[in-house]
Scaffold this active site. Structure first.
Site, short mmCIF file in Angstrom:
data_model
loop_
_atom_site.label_atom_id
_atom_site.label_comp_id
_atom_site.label_asym_id
_atom_site.label_seq_id
_atom_site.Cartn_x
_atom_site.Cartn_y
_atom_site.Cartn_z
N TRP A 1 4.18 -7.49 -6.41
CA TRP A 1 5.15 -6.35 -6.12
C TRP A 1 5.96 -6.06 -7.26
O TRP A 1 6.54 -4.98 -7.41
CB TRP A 1 5.93 -6.49 -4.87
CG TRP A 1 5.18 -6.11 -3.64
CD1 TRP A 1 4.91 -7.07 -2.52
CD2 TRP A 1 4.71 -5.01 -3.14
NE1 TRP A 1 4.36 -6.51 -1.72
CE2 TRP A 1 4.23 -5.08 -1.78
CE3 TRP A 1 4.68 -3.64 -3.66
CZ2 TRP A 1 3.52 -4.03 -1.14
CZ3 TRP A 1 4.34 -2.60 -3.03
CH2 TRP A 1 3.31 -2.65 -1.91
N ASN B 1 -2.76 -2.11 -1.05
CA ASN B 1 -2.01 -3.59 -1.07
C ASN B 1 -2.77 -4.38 -0.24
O ASN B 1 -3.82 -4.75 -0.32
CB ASN B 1 -0.52 -3.51 -0.98
CG ASN B 1 0.10 -2.60 0.16
OD1 ASN B 1 -0.04 -1.43 0.01
ND2 ASN B 1 0.96 -3.26 0.78
N ASP B 2 -1.78 -4.98 0.81
CA ASP B 2 -2.56 -5.98 1.56
C ASP B 2 -3.93 -6.01 2.22
O ASP B 2 -4.08 -4.76 2.78
CB ASP B 2 -1.42 -6.43 2.61
CG ASP B 2 0.06 -6.32 2.31
OD1 ASP B 2 0.16 -6.42 1.30
OD2 ASP B 2 0.60 -6.51 3.37
N TRP C 1 2.45 3.59 -3.56
CA TRP C 1 2.61 2.98 -2.30
C TRP C 1 3.25 4.27 -1.74
O TRP C 1 3.90 5.03 -2.14
CB TRP C 1 3.45 1.76 -1.94
CG TRP C 1 3.74 1.35 -0.78
CD1 TRP C 1 2.83 0.39 -0.34
CD2 TRP C 1 4.70 1.82 0.51
NE1 TRP C 1 3.46 0.34 0.98
CE2 TRP C 1 4.17 1.02 1.47
CE3 TRP C 1 5.73 2.69 0.40
CZ2 TRP C 1 5.10 1.22 2.62
CZ3 TRP C 1 6.41 3.03 1.72
CH2 TRP C 1 5.99 1.87 2.73
N GLN D 1 -4.32 -1.99 3.32
CA GLN D 1 -3.02 -1.28 3.37
C GLN D 1 -3.64 -0.06 2.26
O GLN D 1 -4.14 -0.21 1.11
CB GLN D 1 -1.72 -1.83 2.94
CG GLN D 1 -1.31 -2.94 3.95
CD GLN D 1 -0.35 -1.96 4.97
OE1 GLN D 1 0.84 -1.49 4.86
NE2 GLN D 1 -1.21 -1.92 5.97
N ARG E 1 7.42 -8.27 11.39
CA ARG E 1 5.99 -7.59 10.94
C ARG E 1 4.66 -8.63 10.66
O ARG E 1 4.76 -9.75 10.76
CB ARG E 1 6.07 -6.49 9.57
CG ARG E 1 6.77 -7.17 8.57
CD ARG E 1 6.64 -6.08 7.69
NE ARG E 1 7.03 -6.43 6.27
CZ ARG E 1 8.12 -6.25 5.57
NH1 ARG E 1 9.18 -5.94 6.56
NH2 ARG E 1 8.51 -6.90 4.59
N ASP E 2 3.58 -7.96 10.40
CA ASP E 2 2.55 -8.46 10.11
C ASP E 2 1.94 -9.59 11.09
O ASP E 2 1.56 -10.45 10.52
CB ASP E 2 2.71 -9.15 8.65
CG ASP E 2 3.35 -8.22 7.87
OD1 ASP E 2 3.04 -6.85 7.92
OD2 ASP E 2 4.05 -8.49 6.42
N GLU F 1 6.64 -12.71 4.70
CA GLU F 1 5.57 -11.57 5.16
C GLU F 1 4.21 -12.25 5.45
O GLU F 1 3.87 -13.30 5.03
CB GLU F 1 5.43 -10.55 4.00
CG GLU F 1 6.75 -9.86 3.81
CD GLU F 1 6.59 -8.85 2.65
OE1 GLU F 1 7.19 -7.74 2.79
OE2 GLU F 1 6.09 -8.84 1.68
C1 FRU Z 1 3.42 -7.11 2.23
C2 FRU Z 1 3.93 -5.70 2.97
C3 FRU Z 1 4.02 -6.13 4.38
C4 FRU Z 1 3.87 -5.01 5.01
C5 FRU Z 1 3.04 -4.16 4.13
C6 FRU Z 1 3.20 -2.44 4.01
O1 FRU Z 1 2.90 -6.78 0.93
O2 FRU Z 1 5.32 -5.52 2.44
O3 FRU Z 1 4.81 -7.16 4.79
O4 FRU Z 1 3.28 -4.85 6.40
O5 FRU Z 1 3.23 -4.76 2.66
O6 FRU Z 1 2.33 -1.74 3.17
#
Ligand code: FRU
Length: 481
Positions: A291, A26-27, A51, A43, A157-158, A209
């Site tokens: 998502w 992902n990210d 995931w 990610q 987070r992030d 996020e």
């Molecule tokens: C965004 C997210 C972030 C988090 C990550 C987890 O897509 O939800 O906020 O850090 O993915 O994989």
């Protein structure tokens, strides 16, 4: 290691976009430019194609287009999974991690402790750091982690960290549920809360996020852009990237207006942020999925990819600042022009072509037009502009597989923001994605799709008066060859 050419040519594998050789992503994370190399962490779940416990995967590039995947950079630890975050080159060694004159790369990320998720304390996401003294090959986690403890906010987070010269400090922009919290630090280890922003501004259809904070020079003045990803609540449902324009004085962000702005109106750009240490250049890259269905898209050995890196700039429309995005110029180095035309009546034109391709089109006057990408057996991807509603659109209703999720088959729209008369469009079409940069990138839309046959041709239906001044269709070389 050279890319493995057999792997990267399976059905639906992007040919000009980064995707990991295998498994889930992902990210984008920790994007930093150092000594001529662009680092992209992401990610990553190396144990499967959905995931799972998050790691930071790693890939590097000299030109933002050709990528060489590296070993996993960060593994889950006793503090939890490794969620999204950023990385910086600590050139003044403020952290003290540098040894023997070596500049440390420092990663700042969220440790997500799955054990703490249901204990009612809501403090299971904390910020930690790790450093590398060998250009990102190996990482050492700081013994004092976490460096920023959660006061009890479920979504905390992030971290995106930048050096802000006016206050000579590191500024961390952190997503804290429904707003942003700014923290400052002299050394990346000790963090002090500065301010909060956004509880009553912008889109709030979901959790905030992956933020980013960047400054543009505009006529001798700094204009700040605060990027905030949000899921769900995007303009075409699900995940999307909004932004605010305004001022940041080293402590507080003050918006210049109250307009909700989006970097990308399509369904499939998310968690987008920019590279650190690129000087005046702002290079943005997002995750090319949503998502709503990211865990269900029909690829087998890997899941999901990144967008094309995009150069951001600041433009003014109707007295307000907007961010424009365009594919980085490096992409054009791998393009071979197959048709270049001027002054043509577009209506009824047909062009034979294959993906991946790069297309630019200009006209003096913007009128109704529809461009259909034909994939055989009646499957098509349709993009265009509708004058009556003043909207750009991408329609993937009949482009291919969509049964995996009921939200997938859809027509997505974006309002026209630019006030100019002319048409200016750039398209990047890969095996399974289209990125549309309209009005010089003020409106950008990214959509993925899963056709059952290769792209064969483009046909155009347009207002009879639409005169295309310039049309250029180029073939892009696969980055895996
Ligand atoms: C965004 C997210 C972030 C988090 C990550 C987890 O897509 O939800 O906020 O850090 O993915 O994989």
């Amino acid at each position: 290691a050279q890319p493995d050419t057999t792997v990267y040519h399976e059905r639906w594998r992007p040919q000009v976009h980064f995707s990991p050789k295998a498994h889930w992503t992902n990210d984008p994370n920790g994007m930093v430019y150092s000594n001529g190399t662009y680092h992209l962490f992401f990610q990553y779940f190396p144990g499967g194609t959905t995931w799972g416990p998050m790691h930071w995967g790693h890939t590097i590039s000299k030109d933002l287009i050709h990528w060489q995947e590296q070993p996993v950079a960060l593994y889950p630890d006793s503090l939890g999974y490794i969620f999204s975050g950023s990385a910086v080159a600590d050139v003044h060694n403020t952290s003290g991690f540098g040894k023997g004159g070596k500049t440390p790369l420092v990663a700042i990320y969220t440790n997500h402790d799955p054990k703490g998720e249901h204990d009612g304390k809501n403090d299971f996401q904390n910020q930690s750091i790790a450093y590398s003294l060998d250009e990102g090959k190996t990482w050492t986690k700081y013994s004092g982690n976490p460096v920023l403890k959660n006061p009890g906010i479920r979504d905390f987070r992030d971290p995106k960290v930048n050096w802000v010269e006016t206050v000579k400090k590191w500024i961390m922009t952190l997503a804290t549920q429904d707003h942003i919290t700014f923290f400052s630090s002299p050394d990346l280890k000790n963090w002090t809360k500065e301010s909060e922003f956004g509880k009553t501004l912008g889109a709030h259809g979901g959790v905030w996020e992956c933020p980013d904070l960047l400054a543009f020079d505009h006529q001798g003045k700094k204009v700040w852009v605060l990027i905030v990803n949000i899921n769900p609540g995007g303009p075409n449902k699900g995940s999307a990237t909004q932004y605010f324009t305004g001022d940041f004085d080293g402590h507080t962000f003050t918006p210049g207006d109250s307009i909700t702005k989006w970097i990308d109106y399509g369904a499939d750009e998310y968690a987008g942020i920019t590279w650190s240490n690129t000087g005046k250049r702002h290079v943005f890259l997002g995750w090319m999925s949503n998502w709503m269905y990211a865990n269900e898209v029909p690829t087998k050995t890997w899941r999901n990819a990144m967008t094309i890196p995009r150069e951001l700039s600041l433009v003014k429309e109707n007295g307000h600042f907007y961010v424009s995005s365009l594919p980085v110029k490096e992409l054009q180095a791998s393009a071979t022009t197959v048709s270049r035309r001027t002054n043509l009546k577009a209506n009824g034109d047909v062009y034979m072509c294959t993906a991946p391709l790069y297309l630019t089109m200009k006209a003096d006057e913007l009128k109704d037009f529809t461009m259909s990408f034909h994939y055989g057996a009646g499957a098509e991807l349709v993009i265009g502009f509708d004058k009556a509603s003043n909207t750009w659109f991408i329609d993937r209703t009949t482009t291919g597989e969509h049964g995996f999720n009921k939200e997938f088959a859809a027509r997505h729209t974006a309002p026209r923001i630019a006030t100019g008369k002319g048409l200016e469009l750039t398209l990047v079409v890969d095996e399974t994605s289209v990125e549309m940069f309209a009005d010089h990138g003020v409106i950008t839309m990214t959509d993925i799709f899963f056709p059952n046959a290769p792209l064969q041709k483009i046909s155009i239906t347009a207002d009879k008066e639409l005169l295309i001044r310039q049309w250029q269709l180029s073939k892009l070389k696969s980055i895996w060859k």
